[in-house]
Design an enzyme around this catalytic site. Structure first.
Site, PDB file in Angstrom:
ATOM      1  N   HIS A   1       0.822  -1.212   0.000  1.00 36.99           N
ATOM      2  CA  HIS A   1       0.000   0.000   0.000  1.00 36.99           C
ATOM      3  C   HIS A   1       0.856   1.263   0.000  1.00 36.99           C
ATOM      4  CE1 HIS A   1      -2.774   2.853   2.329  1.00 36.99           C
ATOM      5  NE2 HIS A   1      -3.390   2.625   1.188  1.00 36.99           N
ATOM      6  N   ARG A   2       0.803   2.002  -1.101  1.00 41.46           N
ATOM      7  CA  ARG A   2       1.669   3.180  -1.291  1.00 41.46           C
ATOM      8  C   ARG A   2       3.137   2.780  -1.165  1.00 41.46           C
ATOM      9  NH1 ARG A   2      -1.752   7.042   2.951  1.00 41.46           N
ATOM     10  NH2 ARG A   2      -3.786   6.160   2.418  1.00 41.46           N
TER      11      ARG A   2
ATOM     12  N   GLU B   1       1.031  -0.360  -4.780  1.00 36.72           N
ATOM     13  CA  GLU B   1      -0.150   0.472  -5.031  1.00 36.72           C
ATOM     14  C   GLU B   1       0.295   1.925  -5.009  1.00 36.72           C
ATOM     15  OE1 GLU B   1      -3.601   2.973  -3.522  1.00 36.72           O
ATOM     16  OE2 GLU B   1      -1.751   2.465  -2.487  1.00 36.72           O
TER      17      GLU B   1
ATOM     18  N   ASP C   1      -0.885   6.162  -5.751  1.00 37.15           N
ATOM     19  CA  ASP C   1      -1.985   7.122  -5.867  1.00 37.15           C
ATOM     20  C   ASP C   1      -1.607   8.198  -6.877  1.00 37.15           C
ATOM     21  OD1 ASP C   1      -3.750   6.148  -3.677  1.00 37.15           O
ATOM     22  OD2 ASP C   1      -1.999   6.612  -2.448  1.00 37.15           O
TER      23      ASP C   1
ATOM     24  N   HIS D   1      -0.854  10.815  -2.093  1.00 34.60           N
ATOM     25  CA  HIS D   1      -2.165  10.371  -1.632  1.00 34.60           C
ATOM     26  C   HIS D   1      -3.124  11.522  -1.349  1.00 34.60           C
ATOM     27  CE1 HIS D   1      -5.177   9.222   1.425  1.00 34.60           C
ATOM     28  NE2 HIS D   1      -5.262   8.103   0.713  1.00 34.60           N
TER      29      HIS D   1
ATOM     30  N   GLU E   1      -4.120   3.751  -8.453  1.00 34.50           N
ATOM     31  CA  GLU E   1      -5.375   4.340  -7.994  1.00 34.50           C
ATOM     32  C   GLU E   1      -5.525   5.748  -8.528  1.00 34.50           C
ATOM     33  OE1 GLU E   1      -7.894   5.805  -4.074  1.00 34.50           O
ATOM     34  OE2 GLU E   1      -6.278   4.347  -3.798  1.00 34.50           O
TER      35      GLU E   1
ATOM     36  N   LYS F   1      -6.798   8.964  -7.840  1.00 34.39           N
ATOM     37  CA  LYS F   1      -7.170   9.609  -6.585  1.00 34.39           C
ATOM     38  C   LYS F   1      -7.947  10.895  -6.868  1.00 34.39           C
ATOM     39  CE  LYS F   1      -6.265   8.465  -3.086  1.00 34.39           C
ATOM     40  NZ  LYS F   1      -7.020   7.702  -2.062  1.00 34.39           N
TER      41      LYS F   1
ATOM     42  N   GLN G   1      -7.700   1.299 -10.395  1.00 40.19           N
ATOM     43  CA  GLN G   1      -8.859   1.306  -9.514  1.00 40.19           C
ATOM     44  C   GLN G   1      -9.173   2.734  -9.074  1.00 40.19           C
ATOM     45  OE1 GLN G   1      -8.023  -0.852  -5.877  1.00 40.19           O
ATOM     46  NE2 GLN G   1      -6.398   0.538  -5.263  1.00 40.19           N
TER      47      GLN G   1
ATOM     48  N   ASP H   1       0.267  -2.069   4.451  1.00 37.54           N
ATOM     49  CA  ASP H   1       1.450  -1.234   4.674  1.00 37.54           C
ATOM     50  C   ASP H   1       2.671  -2.093   4.990  1.00 37.54           C
ATOM     51  OD1 ASP H   1      -0.255   0.908   4.401  1.00 37.54           O
ATOM     52  OD2 ASP H   1      -0.148   1.562   6.493  1.00 37.54           O
TER      53      ASP H   1
END
Length: 280
Positions: free
Chosen positions: A40-41, A67, A69, A82, A141, A143, A175, A267
């Site tokens: 995640h990130r 992932e 953003d 993000h 993603e 954002k 996504q 994370d």
């Protein structure tokens, strides 16, 4: 002689039974459900989120995907951050949309996490694609795309310029919480797998809504807290995969693994499995 023959036959039968059982066990292991490990990130529990340091950390920790953003700068560049403001993760302030890429490249995006990462920069999507294509999957993603008209076209262009718009291995996935943006992306990138993000307000999602998602998306990626065995079964019945977010504790990962999800956005990649990539 007859007794020896019977013993010989019994040994052959036992050997045959052992071979069958081990073969069955091997086949069972081969079909074991693989759960994708999505950093995640980046490995944001270990390095400042959405920086090259976090993405490299995820790679060395053997995550399957990073992932990222994506937002857009004042001058129309695709930047990886993000929040819609700069305040939390950089030494700048104000809206992302009010700063040019050059201005954002002057900011420190690492010191907030620790002095070890002082000087980390906000990367662009193109920089991430060029650095990690073919090395690790990338979950993109979009954002707050409603704030950035044309961002879907920009992302599609970045992928097409690199011949990454027709992946054969599903290693590029897009996504968004904005489901209209996902539908638009489908028209621009029909061969890219897509996911709809779902927050807590989707805990009572209906079968009809899941069926609609399945007409344009491949993944239903919900807040982990809305998942239960019944919902997991209903999502899978619609042929959608499930990558819940965001795991920050080992117990959360263990619960999701038992539920039978297809991937875990975390994370801490080590919570999904513990196989660090050997350094070169």
């Amino acid at each position: 002689m007859k007794r020896m023959f019977l013993i010989f036959v019994m040994v052959l039968v036992m050997m045959a039974m052992y071979t069958v059982s081990t073969s069955a066990a091997s086949n069972s292991m081969g079909k074991r459900h693989h759960v994708e490990n999505i950093a995640h990130r980046g490995a944001s529990g270990h390095a400042p989120e959405n920086t090259m340091a976090a993405f490299h950390k995820a790679f060395w920790m053997k995550a399957d995907y990073i992932e990222v953003d994506v937002q857009m700068s004042k001058d129309g560049e695709l930047v990886i951050i993000h929040d819609t403001t700069l305040d939390r993760t950089t030494d700048g302030s104000g809206l992302v949309s009010e700063h040019t890429l050059e201005e954002m490249k002057q900011l420190d995006a690492g010191s907030w996490f620790s002095n070890e990462y002082a000087g980390e920069k906000i990367p662009t999507l193109e920089e991430v694609l060029d650095e990690f294509r073919g090395k690790i999957g990338i979950l993109i993603e979009l954002k707050s795309p409603e704030l950035y008209p044309g961002i879907e076209e920009k992302v599609a262009e970045a992928l097409k310029d690199r011949n990454m718009d027709k992946p054969r291995n599903n290693k590029i996935i897009i996504q968004s919480f904005n489901h209209d943006s996902v539908i638009k992306t489908k028209s621009l990138l029909p061969r890219i797998p897509l996911g709809v993000l779902a927050g807590m307000s989707w805990q009572d999602v209906t079968d009809e809504e899941l069926e609609e998602f399945a007409t344009y998306a491949d993944y239903f990626n919900p807040n982990q807290n809305i998942l239960n065995p019944e919902l997991v079964e209903r999502i899978h019945d619609k042929k959608l995969k499930i990558w819940p977010y965001t795991v920050r504790e080992q117990e959360q990962a263990d619960r999701l693994l038992k539920l039978g999800v297809d991937g875990i956005i975390t994370d801490f990649p080590e919570y999904v499995y513990h196989h660090p990539r050997p350094r070169r």
